[in-house]
Design a protein around this motif. Structure first.
Motif, short mmCIF file in Angstrom:
data_model
loop_
_atom_site.label_atom_id
_atom_site.label_comp_id
_atom_site.label_asym_id
_atom_site.label_seq_id
_atom_site.Cartn_x
_atom_site.Cartn_y
_atom_site.Cartn_z
N SER A 102 -40.93 -42.82 -10.57
CA SER A 102 -41.25 -43.20 -11.94
C SER A 102 -39.95 -43.55 -12.65
O SER A 102 -38.85 -43.27 -12.15
CB SER A 102 -41.95 -42.06 -12.66
N MET A 104 -38.82 -42.02 -14.99
CA MET A 104 -38.17 -40.77 -15.40
C MET A 104 -37.17 -40.29 -14.34
O MET A 104 -36.21 -39.61 -14.66
CB MET A 104 -39.21 -39.67 -15.56
N ASP A 105 -37.46 -40.58 -13.09
CA ASP A 105 -36.70 -40.01 -11.98
C ASP A 105 -35.29 -40.60 -11.95
O ASP A 105 -35.13 -41.83 -11.88
CB ASP A 105 -37.43 -40.28 -10.66
N GLY A 106 -34.32 -39.73 -12.02
CA GLY A 106 -32.93 -40.20 -12.04
C GLY A 106 -32.66 -41.10 -13.25
O GLY A 106 -31.76 -41.92 -13.21
N ARG A 107 -33.49 -40.95 -14.32
CA ARG A 107 -33.36 -41.79 -15.52
C ARG A 107 -33.30 -43.27 -15.16
O ARG A 107 -32.47 -44.03 -15.69
CB ARG A 107 -32.11 -41.38 -16.32
N ASN A 140 -31.17 -47.89 -14.51
CA ASN A 140 -30.17 -47.24 -13.65
C ASN A 140 -29.98 -48.11 -12.40
O ASN A 140 -30.54 -47.84 -11.34
CB ASN A 140 -30.64 -45.83 -13.29
N ILE A 161 -38.08 -42.66 -19.56
CA ILE A 161 -37.59 -41.40 -20.14
C ILE A 161 -36.76 -41.70 -21.38
O ILE A 161 -36.03 -42.69 -21.43
CB ILE A 161 -36.79 -40.61 -19.08
N GLU A 164 -33.57 -38.17 -24.95
CA GLU A 164 -33.70 -36.71 -25.06
C GLU A 164 -34.42 -36.12 -23.84
O GLU A 164 -34.65 -34.90 -23.79
CB GLU A 164 -34.49 -36.35 -26.33
N GLY A 165 -34.82 -36.96 -22.89
CA GLY A 165 -35.44 -36.43 -21.68
C GLY A 165 -36.95 -36.29 -21.75
O GLY A 165 -37.55 -35.60 -20.92
N GLU A 166 -37.57 -36.96 -22.72
CA GLU A 166 -39.04 -36.91 -22.80
C GLU A 166 -39.65 -38.11 -22.06
O GLU A 166 -39.08 -39.21 -22.07
CB GLU A 166 -39.51 -37.01 -24.27
N ALA A 167 -40.81 -37.88 -21.47
CA ALA A 167 -41.56 -38.99 -20.87
C ALA A 167 -42.01 -39.92 -21.98
O ALA A 167 -42.54 -39.46 -23.00
CB ALA A 167 -42.77 -38.45 -20.12
#
Lengths: 268, 268
Positions: A102, A104-107, A140, A161, A164-167
């Motif tokens: 996704s 989110m993974d590894g930003r 990334n 993401i 702040e690290g939120e989905a």
């Protein structure tokens, strides 16, 4: 990088035919990244779980899925679980080294969460503060290039993401466009459940076969919600150096092959 | 590699406390791989979607989730969607570079699908042919080591993948043990919703604080279904060169720290 392929999540797509074509493309030596959606399946699961989908129209005229925390959880179930692993399995069964992640993974896809979302409901403006929506601002590239270099086929899906690290729920077409730009992909193909941009939706005979980048803005005005985002994504991809964007039909035989051959709406 | 941490998916675990401890461990320079479960959440979602969980007992006495295709889809939704991205978000919010993958992705966990599953139902033997269950036989060490080398924290979850490319349900504890062996991890910690191995389950005062590897077999006989798999996993990890396995409580403050300090059942 040759190709970023976005596979829409609307009803009616022929996923097996698309997977066959991905195999054809990869076996011919093509390097690609896959991005998929999951909206129709999310609507079904959300309804079955008693938290039916709602869509809001922002003050600026965009339509988006109302994404409270519970919706985000269901969204992740469907996009990152059912759909992403469905694609990984479909490709692995064909001998392709699929690796699903996704945003989110590894930003992989990072962006700003809209702290407030101004929407219009029944003609009245409202401000939502518990919505998890945003837009991809950074890809990334290093991580994606490493995965490609060691020989895997990345299969990417929202959510992205926040800083702040939120989905955060992001538009998949535009995320695919950002990915194509970041990887300097030559081509972005967007498969969906229409033949391309239709001058008179839903009349398939009104297909617009070619749009030059210079005239893209003329077509944005008339386009409906989902098509508008595809055209916006196309514009962003071209502005970022992608040579060619094709909006094409994902319901027909050899959908990717036909898209690459220019059947659909070619924008360049 | 310092640690493979398996976080059970049973009810009652304190995920926030575990995430805080993972941060403590990583910020102290520790290198780890996370493996998580999701059984309780899967049971809930399966019931809500009208396909309630069933468990079967194999002829050899093991209990496992009946995994037909629909169950596998729900399993992926919960393990790869809700739970995996839940962990990724929890860790990313704490500034940790989490990267979530299932055992299918890049064939991280490969194994044989049991073509037929011999089960006992109401005292009668039956053979199931539409079950998607198996066991991890190969770990893609190269992929995991690359991900670790470029600085990410792998967050792994079942399902695994069969040699034919099908999703297969595998036991998470034993998959974690295989991963620890493949990466030559010094330590495997398994957090669950009991304080460790209890001589008289559920009496917490009957905790067995230490088992030597040589005597592990003595404890296997008396252990119940879920604990049996943890002990089997522990035995496989030790046989493969892991120095120490700790079965510990995931419901208490500082669960990982306490486990590393030896609170729980230490097997070595």
């Amino acid at each position: 990088m040759d190709l970023v392929l976005k596979i829409g999540g609307a009803d009616g797509m022929d996923y097996e035919a698309i997977a066959d074509d991905i195999k054809w493309f990869c076996n011919g030596g093509g390097k690609m990244v896959l991005v998929h959606g999951g909206s129709a399946a999310t609507n079904q699961v959300a309804a079955a779980l008693g938290h039916p989908a709602r869509f809001v129209t922002t003050a600026s005229g965009h339509t988006s899925r109302r994404t409270d925390r519970r919706t985000m959880e269901i969204f992740q179930m469907v996009y990152c679980g059912q759909m992403n692993k469905g694609w990984v399995e479909r490709l692995q069964k064909r001998g392709l080294p699929a690796l699903g992640l996704s945003g989110m993974d590894g930003r992989l896809w990072e962006g700003r969460r809209k702290r407030t979302l101004k929407v219009v409901e029944n003609g009245r403006r409202r401000v939502l503060r518990d919505d998890y929506t945003g837009r991809v601002e950074r890809v990334n590239r290093d991580l994606l290039q490493t995965i490609l270099k060691i020989g895997y086929l990345p299969v990417l899906t929202p959510p992205a993401i926040s800083y702040e690290g939120e989905a955060i729920n992001v538009d998949g077409d535009r995320a695919a466009a950002s990915t194509a730009v970041a990887l300097a992909a030559r081509q972005l193909v967007i498969l969906t459940n229409v033949p391309g941009l239709l001058r008179q939706y839903p009349d398939a005979n009104s297909l617009v076969p070619f749009i030059s980048a210079a005239h893209l803005a003329d077509y944005l005005k008339g386009a409906g919600g989902r098509m508008k985002k595809k055209l916006l994504g196309a514009g962003e991809a071209l502005a970022g150096g992608v040579e060619r964007v094709v909006l094409a039909d994902g319901r027909v035989p050899n959908p990717l092959r036909r898209a690459i051959e220019g059947q659909g709406t070619v924008i360049s």
